[in-house]
Design a protein around this motif. Structure first.
Motif, mmCIF file in Angstrom:
data_model
loop_
_atom_site.group_PDB
_atom_site.id
_atom_site.type_symbol
_atom_site.label_atom_id
_atom_site.label_comp_id
_atom_site.label_asym_id
_atom_site.label_seq_id
_atom_site.Cartn_x
_atom_site.Cartn_y
_atom_site.Cartn_z
ATOM 1 N N LEU A 1 -37.924 18.795 -5.140
ATOM 2 C CA LEU A 1 -37.051 19.737 -5.024
ATOM 3 C C LEU A 1 -35.332 20.105 -4.899
ATOM 4 O O LEU A 1 -34.774 20.619 -5.314
ATOM 5 C CB LEU A 1 -37.489 20.557 -4.037
ATOM 6 N N LEU A 2 -35.149 18.102 -5.164
ATOM 7 C CA LEU A 2 -34.039 18.155 -3.623
ATOM 8 C C LEU A 2 -33.136 17.501 -5.575
ATOM 9 O O LEU A 2 -33.589 17.366 -5.954
ATOM 10 C CB LEU A 2 -33.866 17.078 -2.929
ATOM 11 N N GLN A 3 -31.769 17.355 -5.140
ATOM 12 C CA GLN A 3 -30.509 17.181 -5.959
ATOM 13 C C GLN A 3 -30.337 15.927 -6.170
ATOM 14 O O GLN A 3 -29.981 14.876 -4.825
ATOM 15 C CB GLN A 3 -29.414 18.072 -6.211
ATOM 16 N N PRO A 4 -30.672 14.821 -7.264
ATOM 17 C CA PRO A 4 -30.028 13.504 -6.775
ATOM 18 C C PRO A 4 -28.593 13.069 -6.642
ATOM 19 O O PRO A 4 -27.856 13.644 -7.506
ATOM 20 C CB PRO A 4 -30.664 12.774 -7.854
ATOM 21 N N TYR A 5 -28.418 12.299 -5.723
ATOM 22 C CA TYR A 5 -26.742 11.962 -5.608
ATOM 23 C C TYR A 5 -26.822 10.373 -5.486
ATOM 24 O O TYR A 5 -27.887 9.795 -5.091
ATOM 25 C CB TYR A 5 -25.794 12.680 -4.743
ATOM 26 N N GLY B 1 -30.044 9.100 -2.950
ATOM 27 C CA GLY B 1 -30.834 9.729 -2.954
ATOM 28 C C GLY B 1 -30.831 10.975 -2.999
ATOM 29 O O GLY B 1 -30.742 10.903 -4.545
ATOM 30 N N PHE B 2 -31.333 12.222 -2.266
ATOM 31 C CA PHE B 2 -31.879 13.547 -2.902
ATOM 32 C C PHE B 2 -31.227 14.039 -1.699
ATOM 33 O O PHE B 2 -31.518 13.763 -0.534
ATOM 34 C CB PHE B 2 -33.297 13.876 -2.956
ATOM 35 N N ALA B 3 -30.774 15.972 -1.915
ATOM 36 C CA ALA B 3 -30.307 16.630 -1.111
ATOM 37 C C ALA B 3 -29.889 17.626 -1.894
ATOM 38 O O ALA B 3 -30.705 17.816 -2.431
ATOM 39 C CB ALA B 3 -28.788 16.079 -0.682
ATOM 40 N N ARG C 1 -29.806 10.410 7.976
ATOM 41 C CA ARG C 1 -30.811 12.005 9.211
ATOM 42 C C ARG C 1 -30.432 12.940 7.835
ATOM 43 O O ARG C 1 -31.812 14.020 7.584
ATOM 44 C CB ARG C 1 -29.265 12.124 9.653
ATOM 45 N N GLU C 2 -29.980 13.602 7.359
ATOM 46 C CA GLU C 2 -29.789 14.802 6.584
ATOM 47 C C GLU C 2 -29.868 15.178 5.080
ATOM 48 O O GLU C 2 -29.775 15.680 4.005
ATOM 49 C CB GLU C 2 -28.702 15.162 6.878
ATOM 50 N N SER C 3 -30.426 13.964 4.073
ATOM 51 C CA SER C 3 -30.699 13.579 3.084
ATOM 52 C C SER C 3 -31.656 12.599 3.078
ATOM 53 O O SER C 3 -32.019 11.694 4.013
ATOM 54 C CB SER C 3 -29.305 13.161 2.280
ATOM 55 N N LEU C 4 -32.480 12.227 1.742
ATOM 56 C CA LEU C 4 -33.581 11.754 1.831
ATOM 57 C C LEU C 4 -33.117 10.345 0.954
ATOM 58 O O LEU C 4 -32.511 10.523 -0.400
ATOM 59 C CB LEU C 4 -34.516 12.201 0.587
ATOM 60 N N VAL C 5 -32.397 9.901 1.711
ATOM 61 C CA VAL C 5 -32.275 7.949 0.996
ATOM 62 C C VAL C 5 -33.008 7.175 0.418
ATOM 63 O O VAL C 5 -34.081 6.233 1.361
ATOM 64 C CB VAL C 5 -30.903 7.085 2.278
ATOM 65 N N LEU C 6 -33.059 6.691 -0.812
ATOM 66 C CA LEU C 6 -34.227 5.384 -1.248
ATOM 67 C C LEU C 6 -33.645 4.395 -1.581
ATOM 68 O O LEU C 6 -34.169 3.370 -0.899
ATOM 69 C CB LEU C 6 -34.432 6.248 -2.328
ATOM 70 N N ILE D 1 -30.327 21.736 7.186
ATOM 71 C CA ILE D 1 -32.204 20.593 7.209
ATOM 72 C C ILE D 1 -33.309 21.861 6.856
ATOM 73 O O ILE D 1 -33.401 23.093 6.380
ATOM 74 C CB ILE D 1 -32.240 21.709 8.743
ATOM 75 N N PHE D 2 -33.405 21.060 5.978
ATOM 76 C CA PHE D 2 -35.163 21.737 5.302
ATOM 77 C C PHE D 2 -36.464 21.827 6.003
ATOM 78 O O PHE D 2 -36.365 21.318 7.256
ATOM 79 C CB PHE D 2 -35.404 19.769 4.008
ATOM 80 N N GLN D 3 -36.863 22.992 5.824
ATOM 81 C CA GLN D 3 -37.442 23.796 6.683
ATOM 82 C C GLN D 3 -38.969 23.573 5.468
ATOM 83 O O GLN D 3 -39.163 24.406 4.540
ATOM 84 C CB GLN D 3 -37.282 25.094 6.703
#
Length: 413
Positions: free
Chosen positions: A355-359, A396-398, A376-381, A193-195
């Motif tokens: 800050l996160l890595q693209p996937y 997205g980014f995770a 829920r666990e990553s930033l889905v674009l 979880i990103f804090q």
């Protein structure tokens, strides 16, 4: 009933730049501790007098002012040495405390959790220990009034050994609490979880922002040190990503060293965040000063290398067109407006993308569960469904070591 208080400040060659704001802050601190300021005595001198801070003549004047205003208490804007406290107390014949004791007193009022209470008591005992000699009169009033809350409520014994034993016991208990906190923190880390941590000057609006984003019912008041115990809540971004938000104690000019030591585990929370939101009161006349105070304390706590987004709050109280930001990256919002929530969410999203890595992943049509987990666990674009191949294409980014990144790496091999 509020106590009648006289404030005393000495402007010196060392403190003249922040003297005025420091005195204004002392007044607010006194108000927060339920005191009524009946007079402020200000003196200019190259440096404080070694025996009485203000010199003999001024002490006599202060004595007359205390009688004329029927003052119950005198608060100095400087940390008094044990000897200075003793001399001033004997001459003025009313209790004399300093800025440190006042802040400790407010912390004692605000502490809610058992950890918070222990930390305040530890700070107060460390402060009191060297000041026990000559405390006869002052010790007899423990249990009532400003500067006596916390351990004073239980009629603190003047036995140094008793206090030292109590300090040892509190330190041991706090170590156990810190170990428990570490385990909780590790669990959060392990769960990927990103804090996000909220830090900033006291009364900048951290709790208001936490409430705005997470609907957490935290104590939110226009007061100094309204929040004392760190509070962690989950927040879901509009895109679905779940992060944790942790609110921490506010910083202040000349934060007592006893408190920095005692609140180490509380401030430790901030050190383990993935990102910090530095909340600044954009409407404060002392804004620059407050920013510098926080940045200086962050340096002391080893937090400056972390990703920081400055949130200039209280935009509703200023002319936005005239506002000149000093820290970057930043966002200007009013936590009291719905537009503020939107602006802040977008700014956080932009930072997360840095800050996160693209996937890029391709999921089969029957992997709906995995798709929900990704949201829920990553930033889905982007999330598109290809009718021809019956697959989902997710971009997205995770976090670097998270399952979407690992899965993408496996698929590339």
């Amino acid at each position: 009933m509020s106590e009648r208080v006289i404030l005393v400040g000495v402007e010196t060659e060392k403190n003249y730049q922040q003297f005025e704001s420091s005195m204004k802050e002392l007044k607010n601190l006194t108000k927060t501790a339920n005191g009524e300021v009946v007079f402020s005595m200000v003196q200019k001198r190259p440096q404080p007098d070694r025996q009485t801070v203000i010199g003999k003549g001024k002490v006599t004047e202060l004595q007359q002012l205390a009688e004329a205003h029927e003052a119950d208490l005198v608060i100095f804007n400087h940390e008094l040495t044990p000897r200075q406290s003793q001399i001033l107390g004997e001459v003025l014949e009313i209790p004399v405390i300093d800025r440190v004791q006042l802040i400790l007193d407010i912390f004692a009022m605000r502490a809610r959790s058992s950890e918070g209470k222990m930390q305040v008591e530890l700070a107060q005992l460390n402060y009191l220990l060297p000041r026990l000699i000559g405390q006869g009169k002052n010790m007899s009033r423990l249990g009532g009034g400003i500067g006596t809350r916390g351990p004073g409520e239980t009629k603190l014994e003047t036995d140094r050994r008793h206090i030292r034993n109590r300090i040892t016991n509190i330190k041991r208990d706090l170590k156990e609490v810190a170990a428990h906190r570490d385990r909780t923190r590790q669990k959060r880390k392990d769960s990927q979880i990103f804090q996000i941590g909220l830090i900033g000057y006291t009364n900048a609006g951290k709790s208001t922002i936490l409430n705005m984003l997470t609907s957490a019912a935290t104590y939110e008041q226009d007061q100094l040190f309204a929040t004392l115990d760190p509070l962690t809540k989950r927040w879901r971004l509009p895109e679905g990503l779940e992060v944790t938000m942790t609110d921490t104690v506010g910083f202040i000019q000349d934060l007592p060293t006893q408190l920095i030591d005692a609140f180490h585990s509380t401030l430790e929370e901030s050190r383990n965040m993935d990102m910090l939101l530095h909340v600044v009161d954009a409407s404060s006349p002392e804004r620059i000063q407050q920013e510098q105070t926080v940045l200086r304390l962050m340096e002391e706590l080893d937090l400056t290398s972390m990703p920081i987004l400055t949130v200039y709050n209280k935009a509703d109280q200023i002319d936005e067109d005239q506002f000149v930001p000093t820290l970057f990256p930043h966002v200007l919002i009013s936590a009291k407006s719905t537009k503020g929530k939107e602006r802040l969410s977008q700014a956080i999203k932009r930072e997360l993308m840095q800050l996160l890595q693209p996937y890029h992943l391709i999921l089969a049509a029957d992997e709906g569960k995995e798709l929900n987990r990704l949201k829920r666990e990553s930033l889905v674009l982007t999330n598109t469904f290809d009718e021809e191949t019956q697959t989902y294409h997710i971009k997205g980014f995770a976090l670097a070591d998270s399952s979407p990144i690992r899965r993408m790496e496996e698929e590339d091999e």
